[in-house]
Design a protein around this motif. Structure first.
Motif, mmCIF file in Angstrom:
data_model
loop_
_atom_site.group_PDB
_atom_site.id
_atom_site.type_symbol
_atom_site.label_atom_id
_atom_site.label_comp_id
_atom_site.label_asym_id
_atom_site.label_seq_id
_atom_site.Cartn_x
_atom_site.Cartn_y
_atom_site.Cartn_z
ATOM 1 N N VAL A 137 -6.186 -19.891 -5.906
ATOM 2 C CA VAL A 137 -6.943 -18.743 -5.395
ATOM 3 C C VAL A 137 -6.349 -18.265 -4.077
ATOM 4 N N ALA A 138 -5.977 -19.217 -3.216
ATOM 5 C CA ALA A 138 -5.390 -18.858 -1.926
ATOM 6 C C ALA A 138 -4.070 -18.122 -2.110
ATOM 7 N N ALA A 139 -3.251 -18.577 -3.049
ATOM 8 C CA ALA A 139 -1.955 -17.942 -3.296
ATOM 9 C C ALA A 139 -2.132 -16.502 -3.760
ATOM 10 N N LEU A 140 -3.033 -16.284 -4.696
ATOM 11 C CA LEU A 140 -3.273 -14.929 -5.217
ATOM 12 C C LEU A 140 -3.874 -14.018 -4.146
ATOM 13 N N THR A 141 -4.804 -14.558 -3.359
ATOM 14 C CA THR A 141 -5.431 -13.770 -2.298
ATOM 15 C C THR A 141 -4.416 -13.369 -1.241
ATOM 16 N N LEU A 142 -3.561 -14.313 -0.878
ATOM 17 C CA LEU A 142 -2.546 -14.038 0.140
ATOM 18 C C LEU A 142 -1.551 -12.999 -0.337
ATOM 19 N N LEU A 143 -1.162 -13.065 -1.605
ATOM 20 C CA LEU A 143 -0.243 -12.065 -2.154
ATOM 21 C C LEU A 143 -0.860 -10.670 -2.074
ATOM 22 N N ALA A 144 -2.135 -10.557 -2.421
ATOM 23 C CA ALA A 144 -2.811 -9.261 -2.357
ATOM 24 C C ALA A 144 -2.881 -8.749 -0.924
ATOM 25 N N ALA A 145 -3.202 -9.642 0.014
ATOM 26 C CA ALA A 145 -3.295 -9.244 1.415
ATOM 27 C C ALA A 145 -1.929 -8.822 1.957
ATOM 28 N N PHE A 146 -0.888 -9.516 1.565
ATOM 29 C CA PHE A 146 0.469 -9.175 1.999
ATOM 30 C C PHE A 146 0.861 -7.799 1.482
ATOM 31 N N CYS A 147 0.529 -7.533 0.236
ATOM 32 C CA CYS A 147 0.839 -6.235 -0.363
ATOM 33 C C CYS A 147 0.149 -5.101 0.402
ATOM 34 N N VAL A 148 -1.122 -5.301 0.725
ATOM 35 C CA VAL A 148 -1.877 -4.292 1.473
ATOM 36 C C VAL A 148 -1.255 -4.090 2.858
ATOM 37 N N ALA A 149 -0.890 -5.178 3.534
ATOM 38 C CA ALA A 149 -0.317 -5.087 4.875
ATOM 39 C C ALA A 149 1.012 -4.339 4.858
ATOM 40 N N VAL A 150 1.857 -4.625 3.859
ATOM 41 C CA VAL A 150 3.151 -3.947 3.747
ATOM 42 C C VAL A 150 2.958 -2.441 3.591
ATOM 43 N N VAL A 151 1.962 -2.053 2.779
ATOM 44 C CA VAL A 151 1.706 -0.626 2.543
ATOM 45 C C VAL A 151 1.118 0.043 3.780
ATOM 46 N N ILE A 152 0.106 -0.574 4.376
ATOM 47 C CA ILE A 152 -0.584 0.031 5.511
ATOM 48 C C ILE A 152 0.343 0.198 6.717
ATOM 49 N N TRP A 153 1.096 -0.861 7.028
ATOM 50 C CA TRP A 153 1.953 -0.813 8.217
ATOM 51 C C TRP A 153 3.389 -0.393 7.906
ATOM 52 N N GLU A 154 3.636 -0.013 6.656
ATOM 53 C CA GLU A 154 4.954 0.476 6.235
ATOM 54 C C GLU A 154 6.071 -0.485 6.649
ATOM 55 N N ALA A 155 5.807 -1.756 6.466
ATOM 56 C CA ALA A 155 6.796 -2.778 6.801
ATOM 57 C C ALA A 155 7.909 -2.780 5.758
ATOM 58 N N ARG A 156 9.129 -2.938 6.197
ATOM 59 C CA ARG A 156 10.279 -2.929 5.286
ATOM 60 C C ARG A 156 10.462 -4.318 4.670
ATOM 61 N N LEU A 157 9.516 -4.688 3.831
ATOM 62 C CA LEU A 157 9.500 -6.029 3.259
ATOM 63 C C LEU A 157 9.278 -5.986 1.746
ATOM 64 N N ALA A 158 9.750 -4.931 1.098
ATOM 65 C CA ALA A 158 9.545 -4.807 -0.346
ATOM 66 C C ALA A 158 10.203 -5.952 -1.108
ATOM 67 N N GLY A 159 11.414 -6.323 -0.716
ATOM 68 C CA GLY A 159 12.105 -7.428 -1.378
ATOM 69 C C GLY A 159 11.375 -8.743 -1.192
ATOM 70 N N VAL A 160 10.857 -8.957 0.017
ATOM 71 C CA VAL A 160 10.097 -10.181 0.289
ATOM 72 C C VAL A 160 8.819 -10.215 -0.548
ATOM 73 N N LEU A 161 8.176 -9.068 -0.683
ATOM 74 C CA LEU A 161 6.951 -8.983 -1.493
ATOM 75 C C LEU A 161 7.245 -9.356 -2.943
ATOM 76 N N ALA A 162 8.356 -8.877 -3.479
ATOM 77 C CA ALA A 162 8.728 -9.210 -4.855
ATOM 78 C C ALA A 162 9.007 -10.706 -4.991
ATOM 79 N N ALA A 163 9.693 -11.275 -3.990
ATOM 80 C CA ALA A 163 9.991 -12.709 -4.019
ATOM 81 C C ALA A 163 8.712 -13.534 -3.966
ATOM 82 N N MET A 164 7.768 -13.109 -3.134
ATOM 83 C CA MET A 164 6.508 -13.847 -3.037
ATOM 84 C C MET A 164 5.706 -13.737 -4.334
ATOM 85 N N ALA A 165 5.734 -12.566 -4.963
ATOM 86 C CA ALA A 165 5.020 -12.402 -6.233
ATOM 87 C C ALA A 165 5.542 -13.382 -7.277
ATOM 88 N N ALA A 166 6.861 -13.544 -7.322
ATOM 89 C CA ALA A 166 7.458 -14.500 -8.265
ATOM 90 C C ALA A 166 7.032 -15.927 -7.917
#
Length: 312
Positions: free
Chosen positions: A236-265
């Motif tokens: 549950v923590a892993a899934l919640t953290l992934l969702a929160a990371f995705c929201v943070a990347v979008v809101i703050w326009e962080a250049r971490l798309a590749g990292v987000l994909a790696a974390m999803a995997a």
């Protein structure tokens, strides 16, 4: 002369013995942990700078050496204090199996701590404090009078502070001459990676160490909640953290798309490993119960490597 060595002669026995001790100490300090600690520091360097800028390589290497030496000292000392539970849990590390004496390991850990502080000479002033505080946290975690590793709260506090210090160390070395402010990408990444270490890593590690931790009197998540609940909490923590990371990347326009994909995997793999533990908990050997932790560690490596390569 005794002890003299020539290219055609075998190495002196004391040299070979010293090399063996170093190799055993490295194994006890967990090479995978040393590797991810290096990557955290390098991520702090990479995300601190614009893509077109480069920190002075020699200074970056020196700072990395100081940081890794401090982590080496901390985990080697931890191995000395974990003998009882490591043996109950069937650990194959050198101290638990009798291949490395606790006294020798303690002496090497103390020497490494001193070298870590010495290695900060010539680096930005705050690095000396960063290394000193990290070493202090390491001692408080494992050493007397009241080792913080005995409780989940103490473990979380040390992991959070030490994790954030790793990124601060890289940022400090990279921006020594500019006095720069930490960019949004670094802040978002450091917060996410630290939460990953605490929210996913702690219950994942507990899964394989419950018998030894209970025997040593530790009040860890695994001991308090049991194997099945701990694995569910981890997923549950892993899934919640992934969702929160995705929201943070979008809101703050962080250049971490590749990292987000790696974390999803990585999250997908952790959930799969945790599900297997829950379904077959009664049949699990320690090696099988360690799969979630190994998957967690592999994800740590993957997301940090992605972050570094995306910003060099």
């Amino acid at each position: 002369m005794p002890g003299k060595w020539t290219p055609s002669a075998p190495f002196p026995a004391d040299v070979l013995a010293g090399a063996r001790v170093v190799a055993l100490c490295l194994a006890e300090a967990r090479p995978s942990v040393l590797a991810v600690s290096s990557l955290r520091y390098l991520t702090g360097v990479a995300l601190a700078l614009p893509i077109t800028s480069l920190a002075e390589p020699a200074r970056v290497l020196q700072g990395g050496l100081a940081w890794v030496l401090s982590i080496f000292a901390i985990y080697l000392f931890n191995g000395v204090t974990d003998i009882t539970e490591d043996r109950i849990n069937g650990s194959g590390r050198p101290i638990a199996r009798g291949g490395l004496s606790p006294g020798t390991a303690t002496a090497v850990a103390a020497g490494a701590a001193v070298l870590a502080l010495v290695a900060t000479v010539g680096l930005p002033g705050p690095m000396s404090w960063i290394i000193a505080v990290n070493l202090g946290l390491g001692y408080l975690y494992s050493g007397p009078p009241a080792a913080l590793k005995g409780s989940s709260g103490g473990t979380v506090a040390v992991l959070v502070l030490s994790g954030l210090l790793s990124y601060l160390a890289g940022f400090t070395v990279a921006t020594a001459d500019t006095g720069g402010v930490a960019p949004t990408g670094l802040i978002v990444f450091a917060a996410t990676a630290t939460c990953w270490m605490v929210m996913v890593g702690v219950p994942a590690k507990d899964l394989s160490d419950i018998p030894g931790d209970a025997a040593a009197g530790r009040r860890t998540v695994g001991v308090l909640l049991g194997e099945r609940v701990s694995s569910r909490l981890m997923m549950v923590a892993a899934l919640t953290l992934l969702a929160a990371f995705c929201v943070a990347v979008v809101i703050w326009e962080a250049r971490l798309a590749g990292v987000l994909a790696a974390m999803a995997a990585g999250v997908t793999a952790v959930v799969a490993a945790g599900t297997r533990v829950r379904v077959r908990a009664a049949e699990q050997e320690r090696g099988a119960r360690r799969r979630p932790y190994k998957t967690f560690m592999a994800t740590q490596h993957l997301v940090h490597i992605t972050a570094v390569l995306s910003n060099i």
